[in-house]
Enzyme design. Structure first.
Site, short mmCIF file in Angstrom:
data_model
loop_
_atom_site.label_atom_id
_atom_site.label_comp_id
_atom_site.label_asym_id
_atom_site.label_seq_id
_atom_site.Cartn_x
_atom_site.Cartn_y
_atom_site.Cartn_z
N ALA A 500 41.03 24.94 68.26
CA ALA A 500 39.73 25.22 67.59
C ALA A 500 38.71 24.19 67.72
O ALA A 500 37.38 24.38 68.09
CB ALA A 500 40.08 25.48 66.24
N ASP A 616 42.63 25.76 58.84
CA ASP A 616 43.06 26.24 59.94
C ASP A 616 44.93 26.17 60.11
O ASP A 616 45.36 25.77 61.09
CB ASP A 616 42.50 25.77 61.16
CG ASP A 616 42.44 26.71 62.31
OD1 ASP A 616 43.22 28.01 62.09
OD2 ASP A 616 42.48 26.56 63.46
#
Ligand SMILES: *[C@@H]1O[C@H](CO)[C@@H](O)[C@H](O)[C@H]1NC(C)=O
Ligand SMILES: *[C@@H]1O[C@H](CO)[C@@H](O)[C@H](O)[C@H]1NC(C)=O
Ligand SMILES: *[C@@H]1O[C@H](CO)[C@@H](O)[C@H](O)[C@H]1NC(C)=O
Ligand SMILES: *[C@@H]1O[C@H](CO)[C@@H](O)[C@H](O)[C@H]1NC(C)=O
Ligand SMILES: *[C@@H]1O[C@H](CO)[C@@H](O)[C@H](O)[C@H]1NC(C)=O
Ligand SMILES: *[C@@H]1O[C@H](CO)[C@@H](O)[C@H](O)[C@H]1NC(C)=O
Ligand SMILES: *[C@@H]1O[C@H](CO)[C@@H](O)[C@H](O)[C@H]1NC(C)=O
Ligand SMILES: *[C@@H]1O[C@H](CO)[C@@H](O)[C@H](O)[C@H]1NC(C)=O
Length: 777
Positions: A500, A616
């Site tokens: 990400a 995450d």
């Protein structure tokens, strides 16, 4: 008036007589002799050359020299490597041989000649032995370091330089007339391709080529049929000079001329090389040649000392002991980089495969036989001590990576390194003050450092090197320039992942004591305002120390570039493990992985100086080390993506399938969001499947629902097909997961609690069954 005149005449006649005590002859007949004692020698007819005893060291040698010039110039010596003769020696022509008689016995001057009838020194400078009128031996056939006009160097013929201007024994360099037609200069003892340092570039001329010197001063190569195939110099003669071509003690082959009158000196007409460092082997073992104001100087590499300070040409020896493979007694390894120095390596040594300097260094570090590596233009070659034929490169591209180790010693050596180490030690202390996260590790390090500091300086440096290898790099985040990381990753070629926050590359960095492979993450979309913010975040991440967290080693804040340097996990991510390579990990192993992650998260949430919400958590962000430990990666980065000032997590999205419901509701994000993601991942790990799968019966597609249904029906064993698992333990784990995935963030346990539940030290109440059905991913 008459008396003084008479006296003068008398005096003159006396002088005349005295000068003629020895009437010179150009030939020596059988039965006659020469001796240094009464200064008897042969003279060629023109008087230009002399043959006989000449002074050498504290005795005499037999040779040929220019007689008419004031500078004693010897062009040939019999048995040059023998010790000098004593003053009472006599050269006798007897029984067809030339022998030298001394008190200690006699010696044949010219081997293999037994039936000579006469001997002469010719005007060319050639000393010839005849039998009847046939030439049976001539000095022109056995040159030492010089050829004269009319003399030729035939195939396999060579000239060998003198040791020094005062020592005419065989020295370090030779020039060889090769059978392939090439005239080549080599260091003595290394007559093989690769070591030649000058050649006439006539290697295709074929056999039978000879080197010739003409009376007009032309040096040229003649082929077997008598053609001049290459003129080596240009003739530029005015008047009628005398010539000689000599390989000098410095290894350069030169053509000299001088006027035949007594004034003046030898003039260099031509020389094979201009750079006095070019002759290969000018400097002894382990030393390299540097030009200083045009003169060659032999230097030792760092931590090497001259074998003899007075004779620097003899070489250097190492001032350390190195046990490259054992690493005994705190011994550590390090590398010195010598830029622009090169050594000639034997072809027998390994050609390493590395294409970057860092890898080259690493390859040498790993190889016990490697004492040094030579890196140039993406090629890496192993060297062994003694290093030979060193010199400073004119191009300066070559780098010697010299493996050193052991104790410091010797004045001036290693000084460069000391301040750095001291600074490092300061880093350790400072960091230990500010860090609460890794107190224990730091206290140990600091204590070791302090104790060692109190003992001897040398010891402290050693221990620090060791520390540097193992621990110190963990506490001091290193700041890299973009160029350094570009170099470390070989221009970002080896991509190992994409996440990400950016792309991850494999790289190699040196940490002063060696190298390590690292993962370098190139961040994208970073929104921190400034360097200070960024560094604060880095520091927050850098001071985290937990065995279940991937360690940050350094970062780069350079222009618009933001990169992070992490320890490298060669086993990849949990996702690779489970979903790509489909490795089967047994039940216990899976529980252990879940526990590892729980502990790492717990540390981030509760034990760290500043609480870190990961945001995450997913299998792609869990890396496996080589011992099978799971480590959490990418933590602390969420903040870097936060919009200006707000310092809230609202703008951030985790990964679909793992995000907690509050992400969709614009509620404040807390550590409980990580707990939710952890729960999803827990199910994946224990069930060995993705949280959402398409090619399964519909009721099984969403893992959380499937788990819920199975738990409710008391059929958890259905979750793991083809595998025996202890049901009660499995049920406990499933319960933990169900608690973690509660819809209400406040209902989810803390990671501390989760850890305790997983470890089995607390009771796990049954999760409220109705709530979990709301949790659709
Ligand atoms: C020089 O000395 C040697 C040996 O002492 C002797 O044989 C020789 O005849 C001498 N030569 C002359 C010219 O006197
Ligand atoms: C000299 O001796 C060699 C052998 O030692 C012989 O071959 C040669 O014929 C001899 N020369 C003369 C002129 O006697
Ligand atoms: C001359 O050089 C040789 C070889 O290096 C050495 O053995 C010899 O001792 C030297 N002679 C003197 C007088 O230095
Ligand atoms: C010598 O060189 C000449 C001229 O280049 C050539 O014609 C001749 O064949 C060469 N001889 C040998 C033996 O190579
Ligand atoms: C001797 O040679 C030098 C240098 O070549 C020249 O300058 C000088 O004039 C010469 N002397 C005689 C007497 O020929
Ligand atoms: C290393 O490479 C060189 C050419 O670059 C080659 O001549 C040599 O044989 C190689 N050495 C080994 C041990 O392979
Ligand atoms: C470096 O090596 C490559 C091939 O290995 C070669 O093509 C290139 O010319 C070399 N560059 C230099 C500067 O020597
Ligand atoms: C290193 O050099 C120093 C002085 O220069 C000397 O005292 C010491 O013995 C040397 N050590 C080794 C291992 O050669």
């Amino acid at each position: 008036m008459a008396f003084p005149l008479l006296l003068l005449l008398l005096l003159l006649s006396f002088v005349f007589k005295a000068a003629n005590v020895q009437p010179r002859s150009s030939t020596i007949e059988p039965g006659s002799s020469l001796s240094p004692n009464n200064n008897s020698y042969l003279l060629s007819e023109s008087g230009e050359f002399a043959f006989g005893f000449y002074r050498y060291e504290n005795g005499y040698s037999v040779g040929i020299w220019f007689e008419n010039i004031p500078q004693k110039t010897v062009v040939w010596t019999a048995n040059r490597d023998d010790p000098p003769f004593t003053v009472d020696s006599t050269l006798l022509f007897t029984e067809g041989r030339l022998i030298v008689r001394q008190k200690q016995g006699q010696k044949v001057l010219i081997d293999g000649v037994a039936n000579a009838t006469s001997a002469s020194v010719l005007d060319s400078g050639n000393f010839v032995l005849y039998s009847s009128s046939a030439t049976i031996w001539q000095s022109f056939g056995y040159p030492t370091d010089t050829i004269l006009p009319g003399q030729r160097l035939v195939v396999e013929g060579k000239l060998v330089s003198d040791v020094s201007d005062t020592n005419h024994t065989s020295g370090k360099f030779l020039i060889l007339m090769q059978g392939d037609g090439n005239l080549v200069q080599y260091p003595v003892g290394a007559v093989e391709s690769g070591f030649g340092y000058w050649n006439s570039e006539t290697y295709t001329a074929g056999n039978g080529v000879s080197l010739n010197l003409e009376s007009d001063g032309l040096l040229y190569l003649q082929n077997a049929s008598g053609f001049n195939i290459k003129s080596i110099n240009k003739v530029n003669a005015l008047g009628k000079p005398i010539y000689r071509a000599t390989i000098d003690t410095d290894g350069i082959f030169r053509l000299y001329s001088r006027s035949s009158n007594r004034s003046g000196d030898w003039i260099t007409e031509w020389s094979s090389l201009d750079n006095k460092c070019d002759p290969v082997g000018l400097c002894g073992e382990n030393s390299y040649c540097v030009l200083m104001e045009g003169e060659p100087v032999c230097q030792c590499p760092p931590r090497f000392n001259y074998i003899d300070e007075e004779q620097k040409g003899l070489g250097c020896r190492k001032n350390y002991s190195l046990d490259a493979c054992m690493r005994k007694n705190d011994q550590t390894l390090d590398f010195f980089e010598l830029t622009g120095s090169s050594w000639k390596a034997s072809d027998a040594y390994l050609n390493f495969t590395s294409r970057t300097k860092n890898n080259c260094r690493m390859e040498c570090l790993r190889n016990c036989d490697c004492d040094a590596a030579l890196y140039n233009n993406q090629s890496c070659k192993m060297l062994k001590l003694p290093l030979r034929f060193g010199r400073k490169e004119t191009s300066g591209d070559t780098i010697t990576l010299l493996k050193i180790g052991g104790e410091f010693a010797g004045p001036g050596t290693g000084k460069r390194k000391r301040p750095r180490k001291r600074k490092l030690r300061m880093d350790i202390l400072i960091t230990s003050l500010v860090s609460t996260c890794s107190m224990l590790a730091l206290i140990v390090v600091a204590a070791i450092g302090f104790l060692k500091y109190r003992s001897r300086v040398r010891e402290y440096e050693q221990i620090l090197q060791t520390v540097n290898n193992r621990v110190a790099e963990d506490v001091a985040l290193k700041s890299f320039t973009f160029e350094e990381l570009k170099d470390a990753t070989n221009n970002f070629v080896d991509e190992i992942g994409k996440g990400a926050y950016g792309t991850v590359f494999r790289g190699v960095i040196s940490n002063g004591n060696g190298e390590r492979t690292v993962a370098i993450k190139r961040l994208e979309k970073v929104v921190t305002e400034g360097e200070r913010d960024f560094k604060n975040e880095m520091r927050a991440i850098g001071i985290t120390h937990h065995k279940n967290l991937v360690r940050l080693l350094g970062y780069c804040y350079d222009g618009t570039n933001r990169l992070l340097v992490y320890e490298y996990m060669k086993n990849g991510s949990l996702a690779d493990f489970f979903f790509i390579s489909k490795l089967k990990i047994n039940w216990e192993g899976r529980v252990e992985i879940v526990l590892n992650i729980a502990r790492g998260l717990c540390y981030l949430h509760e034990e760290c100086e500043t609480q870190i919400i990961h945001c995450d958590i997913k299998p792609e962000n869990i890396l496996m080390d080589d011992k099978g430990n799971a480590k959490i990666a990418d933590f602390g980065l969420a903040k870097l993506l936060m919009p200006n000032q707000s310092k809230t997590y609202t703008g951030i999205r985790g990964t679909r399938g793992y995000v907690a419901p509050e992400w969709h509701q614009n509620l404040a994000i807390t550590v409980k969001a990580d707990v939710y993601s952890f729960g999803i991942m827990l199910f994946e790990i224990v069930c060995c499947r993705r949280s959402v799968e398409a090619d399964v019966p519909e009721n099984e597609q969403v893992l959380t629902h499937w788990v819920y249904d199975c738990f409710k029906a008391n059929e958890v064993e259905k979750l793991v097909r083809n595998e025996e698992v202890p049901k009660s333990k499995f049920e406990r784990i499933v319960k933990v997961g169900l608690w973690c995935t509660q819809y209400e963030a406040s209902s989810r346990p803390s990671m501390k609690k989760v850890t305790l539940m997983l470890e089995g030290t607390v009771n796990i109440p049954d999760p409220p069954l109705l709530s979990s059905c709301v949790n659709s991913p």
